[in-house]
Design an enzyme around this catalytic site. Structure first.
Site, short mmCIF file in Angstrom:
data_model
loop_
_atom_site.label_atom_id
_atom_site.label_comp_id
_atom_site.label_asym_id
_atom_site.label_seq_id
_atom_site.Cartn_x
_atom_site.Cartn_y
_atom_site.Cartn_z
N GLU A 104 -1.00 -15.15 -8.35
CA GLU A 104 -0.68 -16.30 -7.52
C GLU A 104 -1.73 -16.44 -6.41
OE1 GLU A 104 1.53 -18.79 -7.94
OE2 GLU A 104 0.21 -19.47 -6.35
N ARG B 240 3.89 -9.83 8.48
CA ARG B 240 3.32 -8.61 7.90
C ARG B 240 1.84 -8.49 8.26
NH1 ARG B 240 5.61 -9.22 1.85
NH2 ARG B 240 5.20 -11.40 2.35
N THR C 268 -10.46 -9.86 -6.46
CA THR C 268 -11.79 -10.35 -6.08
C THR C 268 -11.69 -11.56 -5.16
OG1 THR C 268 -12.57 -9.59 -8.23
CG2 THR C 268 -14.03 -11.05 -7.00
N LYS D 137 -13.34 -19.48 10.33
CA LYS D 137 -12.77 -19.58 11.67
C LYS D 137 -12.67 -18.17 12.26
CE LYS D 137 -10.75 -21.94 14.92
NZ LYS D 137 -11.63 -22.72 15.79
N LYS E 197 -7.91 -11.74 -9.14
CA LYS E 197 -7.03 -11.88 -7.97
C LYS E 197 -7.53 -10.99 -6.82
CE LYS E 197 -3.80 -12.75 -5.20
NZ LYS E 197 -3.72 -13.98 -4.47
N LEU F 202 -12.45 -13.87 0.21
CA LEU F 202 -11.91 -14.65 1.33
C LEU F 202 -11.93 -13.82 2.61
CD1 LEU F 202 -8.92 -16.39 -0.50
CD2 LEU F 202 -10.93 -17.53 0.46
N CYS G 221 -1.41 -9.38 2.32
CA CYS G 221 -2.23 -9.14 1.13
C CYS G 221 -3.69 -8.76 1.35
CB CYS G 221 -2.14 -10.36 0.23
SG CYS G 221 -0.49 -10.51 -0.46
N THR H 69 0.86 -1.19 0.00
CA THR H 69 0.00 0.00 0.00
C THR H 69 0.89 1.24 0.00
OG1 THR H 69 -1.62 -1.23 1.29
CG2 THR H 69 -1.86 1.15 1.26
P1 NAD Z 1 8.18 -9.97 -0.81
O1 NAD Z 1 8.33 -8.60 -0.25
O2 NAD Z 1 8.36 -11.16 0.07
O3 NAD Z 1 9.17 -10.15 -2.04
C1 NAD Z 1 9.34 -9.21 -3.05
C2 NAD Z 1 10.82 -9.16 -3.43
O4 NAD Z 1 10.98 -8.36 -4.60
C3 NAD Z 1 11.72 -8.54 -2.37
O5 NAD Z 1 12.70 -9.47 -1.97
C4 NAD Z 1 12.33 -7.32 -3.06
O6 NAD Z 1 13.67 -7.08 -2.69
C5 NAD Z 1 12.24 -7.74 -4.51
N1 NAD Z 1 12.32 -6.62 -5.46
C6 NAD Z 1 11.74 -5.40 -5.40
N2 NAD Z 1 12.04 -4.69 -6.51
C7 NAD Z 1 12.82 -5.47 -7.28
C8 NAD Z 1 13.43 -5.29 -8.55
N3 NAD Z 1 13.27 -4.15 -9.24
N4 NAD Z 1 14.17 -6.29 -9.05
C9 NAD Z 1 14.33 -7.44 -8.37
N5 NAD Z 1 13.77 -7.67 -7.17
C10 NAD Z 1 13.01 -6.70 -6.63
O7 NAD Z 1 6.72 -10.01 -1.47
P2 NAD Z 1 5.81 -11.31 -1.70
O8 NAD Z 1 5.07 -11.65 -0.47
O9 NAD Z 1 6.62 -12.34 -2.40
O10 NAD Z 1 4.72 -10.71 -2.71
C11 NAD Z 1 5.06 -10.40 -4.05
C12 NAD Z 1 3.78 -10.12 -4.81
O11 NAD Z 1 2.97 -11.30 -4.84
C13 NAD Z 1 2.90 -9.03 -4.21
O12 NAD Z 1 2.27 -8.32 -5.26
C14 NAD Z 1 1.86 -9.80 -3.44
O13 NAD Z 1 0.64 -9.10 -3.34
C15 NAD Z 1 1.67 -11.02 -4.30
N6 NAD Z 1 1.21 -12.23 -3.59
C16 NAD Z 1 1.75 -12.56 -2.39
C17 NAD Z 1 1.36 -13.72 -1.75
C18 NAD Z 1 1.93 -14.14 -0.42
O14 NAD Z 1 1.45 -15.13 0.12
N7 NAD Z 1 2.90 -13.48 0.13
C19 NAD Z 1 0.43 -14.58 -2.37
C20 NAD Z 1 -0.09 -14.20 -3.60
C21 NAD Z 1 0.31 -13.03 -4.20
C1 UGA Z 2 -4.24 -15.34 1.33
C2 UGA Z 2 -5.12 -16.19 0.40
O1 UGA Z 2 -5.66 -17.28 1.15
C3 UGA Z 2 -4.31 -16.73 -0.78
O2 UGA Z 2 -5.16 -17.42 -1.67
C4 UGA Z 2 -3.67 -15.54 -1.50
O3 UGA Z 2 -2.86 -15.99 -2.56
C5 UGA Z 2 -2.82 -14.75 -0.53
O4 UGA Z 2 -3.64 -14.30 0.58
C6 UGA Z 2 -2.23 -13.51 -1.11
O5 UGA Z 2 -2.72 -12.98 -2.08
O6 UGA Z 2 -1.26 -13.07 -0.49
P1 UGA Z 2 -2.44 -15.85 3.21
O7 UGA Z 2 -2.66 -14.42 3.58
O8 UGA Z 2 -1.07 -16.33 3.02
O9 UGA Z 2 -3.24 -16.20 1.86
O10 UGA Z 2 -3.11 -16.80 4.32
P2 UGA Z 2 -4.63 -17.14 4.70
O11 UGA Z 2 -4.69 -18.57 5.03
O12 UGA Z 2 -5.58 -16.64 3.69
O13 UGA Z 2 -4.83 -16.33 6.05
C7 UGA Z 2 -4.91 -14.93 6.07
C8 UGA Z 2 -5.30 -14.46 7.46
O14 UGA Z 2 -6.65 -14.80 7.73
C9 UGA Z 2 -4.47 -15.10 8.58
O15 UGA Z 2 -4.21 -14.14 9.55
C10 UGA Z 2 -5.40 -16.19 9.10
O16 UGA Z 2 -5.13 -16.52 10.42
C11 UGA Z 2 -6.74 -15.50 8.95
N1 UGA Z 2 -7.88 -16.45 8.87
C12 UGA Z 2 -7.95 -17.32 7.85
C13 UGA Z 2 -8.88 -16.39 9.83
O17 UGA Z 2 -8.84 -15.57 10.77
N2 UGA Z 2 -9.93 -17.24 9.73
C14 UGA Z 2 -10.04 -18.14 8.71
O18 UGA Z 2 -11.06 -18.89 8.68
C15 UGA Z 2 -9.03 -18.18 7.75
#
Ligand code: NAD
Ligand code: UGA
Length: 470
Positions: A162, A347, A223, A268, A221, A228, A277, A95
């Site tokens: 993803e 986070r 949505t 839950k 994504k 969820l 996210c 953000t």
């Molecule tokens: P993260 O902060 O863990 O990783 C991002 C990485 O990108 C960092 O290590 C950073 O140093 C690197 N980076 C930034 N700018 C760069 C550049 N110009 N060149 C090379 N590397 C660079 O973030 P994340 O959790 O992996 O999330 C990445 C994206 O995926 C976000 O848009 C997030 O919304 C999405 N996403 C995350 C999850 C999740 O579970 N964490 C799930 C689905 C989607």
């Molecule tokens: C969530 C989505 O589930 C993924 O599909 C998505 O890819 C991801 O965000 C993303 O875009 O980053 P994540 O945040 O890793 O995944 O984990 P979740 O299992 O969704 O849990 C999110 C939060 O909700 C946690 O704090 C969890 O404890 C809480 N939660 C989850 C509840 O309080 N109750 C539930 O029933 C489920």
């Protein structure tokens, strides 16, 4: 078109695990994951797999098999871009904390930098894959930037959001409910979509691979995350009513979840959702709706966040009122700091906000989390206080109210209250009788995850308060 060389920009929670699985399942494709953060890349390359920068069950075994064979981690971004046929962008999209859209819109500066770097380096045609979560229509911006150098290279932009959840990332990648690929409906667009379908087809069935236009994919994504998170806020809203009426939220969730139209998952009740996210993606959705002049739609989704904030502060307030209206100088032990179990990611963890609230009231917060370090916990709090505009002096002073332990028993010794913030399995197995003996009386347990056996704890002598239990 057959993909032989993949590069991924961003070696974080998404880039690391997704690329490790692609490399594992596609041994003939060379996969290079690059990042600007040298320490992160060093950790991915560490001989000792316990030092990988991301903790995920089974991740270490996947990395162990593929790393050095066809999976590589590097900081040489230019070389990896140059060599790749397909480039995933998996950088962070937090953000915005400044300027236009501050606190709401996604900050796309890292994504834009990637596009500029690709445009500068690329000498032959490439498929660019949006893996980061992005506002709908970002592919248009990327295409404009990529083509801005006019070097004659063709870039085909795909959206491939993803859906993995942390803590189950490898399982989710191996057995994805679906993979979504959006692309232009032109001959070149369709060819690029097929090239990415072929990568996933190494281990997923055709039914698991959905293809759409780019905009549907980008919007799906946001949505999915909004739906969820909405379920969690819905059950959490009802948890407050349960507490007022002696209904039991777990029983209510079970009763409604057996309706196949509602389903049992994501019901839950908790201290509030965290993670990098849900909040950022819904804020982004709300911002987009306002941008497209849809205020009623924006207000509808914003309520999911408002309710989540309410749930976190409600939990903290409940601790204070139960402890006779003050927690000043009282030892409150937090079991768990990560935003959910089986991850070291903190986070937006609810623990951060509950700690802030209690520290403001003078509490001493003593924390144990099996996967989160003292440095991380203190950095989380310092970051929040910086955002709130506290002075460095004030932050240093407040940090003295936080104590972090390597063992749970030390953290629990002579505590006034225990608060469960993360649903780690090990918390259920503790010797709660001994814990009770070593705590101040009356000894309170605030179970923010409803994981402990409240009847058993009450029999020991604890005063137990769960979420949504009267
Ligand atoms: P993260 O902060 O863990 O990783 C991002 C990485 O990108 C960092 O290590 C950073 O140093 C690197 N980076 C930034 N700018 C760069 C550049 N110009 N060149 C090379 N590397 C660079 O973030 P994340 O959790 O992996 O999330 C990445 C994206 O995926 C976000 O848009 C997030 O919304 C999405 N996403 C995350 C999850 C999740 O579970 N964490 C799930 C689905 C989607
Ligand atoms: C969530 C989505 O589930 C993924 O599909 C998505 O890819 C991801 O965000 C993303 O875009 O980053 P994540 O945040 O890793 O995944 O984990 P979740 O299992 O969704 O849990 C999110 C939060 O909700 C946690 O704090 C969890 O404890 C809480 N939660 C989850 C509840 O309080 N109750 C539930 O029933 C489920």
């Amino acid at each position: 078109m057959k993909i032989q060389n993949i590069c991924c920009l961003g070696a974080g929670y998404v880039g690391g695990p997704t690329m490790s699985v692609i490399a594992l399942k596609c041994p003939e494709i060379k996969v290079t994951v690059v990042d600007l953060n040298q320490a992160r890349i060093d950790a991915w390359n560490d001989e000792n797999l316990d030092n990988l920068p991301v903790y995920e069950p089974r991740l270490a075994e996947v990395v162990a098999e593929a790393r050095g064979r066809n999976l590589f981690f590097s900081t040489d971004v230019d070389a990896a871009i140059d060599a790749a046929d397909m480039i995933f962008i998996a950088v962070n999209t937090p953000t915005k904390t400044y300027g236009e859209g501050k606190g709401m819109a996604a900050d796309l500066k890292f994504v834009e930098l990637c596009a500029r770097q690709i445009a500068r380096i690329a000498k032959n045609d490439k498929i660019i894959v949006e893996k980061s979560t992005l506002p709908v229509r970002t592919a248009e911006t990327l295409q404009t930037i990529l083509e801005s150098t006019g070097c004659g290279v063709h870039f085909e932009v795909l959206s491939n959001p993803e859906f993995l959840a942390e803590g189950t990332a490898i399982e989710d990648l191996f057995n994805a409910d679906r993979v979504l690929i959006g692309g232009k409906q032109t001959p070149k667009g369709k060819e690029a979509i097929q090239a990415l379908v072929d990568v996933y087809a190494h281990w997923l069935t055709p039914k698991q691979i959905l293809t759409t236009n780019v905009w549907s994919s980008e919007l799906s994504k946001l949505t999915a995350n909004a739906f969820l998170a909405q379920r969690i806020s819905s059950i959490n809203a009802l948890s407050a009513l349960c507490e007022a009426t002696e209904a039991n939220v777990d029983e209510v969730a079970n009763a409604i979840g057996t309706d196949s139209r509602i389903g049992p998952k994501f019901l839950k009740a908790s201290v509030g959702f965290g993670g990098s996210c849900f909040q950022k993606d819904i804020l982004n959705l709300v911002y987009l709706c306002r941008y497209f002049n849809l205020p009623e739609v924006a207000d509808y989704w914003e309520q999911v966040i408002i309710l989540n904030d309410y749930q976190k502060s409600r939990f903290a307030k409940n601790i204070i009122s139960s402890l006779f209206n003050t927690v000043s100088d009282k030892k409150i032990t937090f079991l768990g700091w990560a935003f959910k179990k089986d991850t070291n990611d903190t986070r937006e963890s609810a623990a951060i906000y509950v700690a802030d609230y209690l520290i403001e009231d003078g509490a001493q917060i003593h924390v144990y989390d099996p996967k989160v370090s003292e440095a991380k916990i203190k950095a989380d709090m310092a970051y929040l206080w910086e955002l709130k505009g506290l002075t460095e002096q004030k932050i240093t002073s407040k940090l003295k109210q936080i104590f972090v332990y390597n063992t749970s028993m030390a953290a629990l010794h002579q505590a006034h209250a225990v608060a469960v913030l993360t649903e780690w399995e090990e918390f259920k197995t503790y010797d709660w009788k001994t814990i009770y003996i070593n705590m101040f009386k009356p000894a309170f347990v605030f179970d923010g995850r409803n994981i402990l056996d409240s009847e058993q704890l009450t029999a020991i002598g604890f005063r137990v308060k769960g979420i949504g239990k009267g």
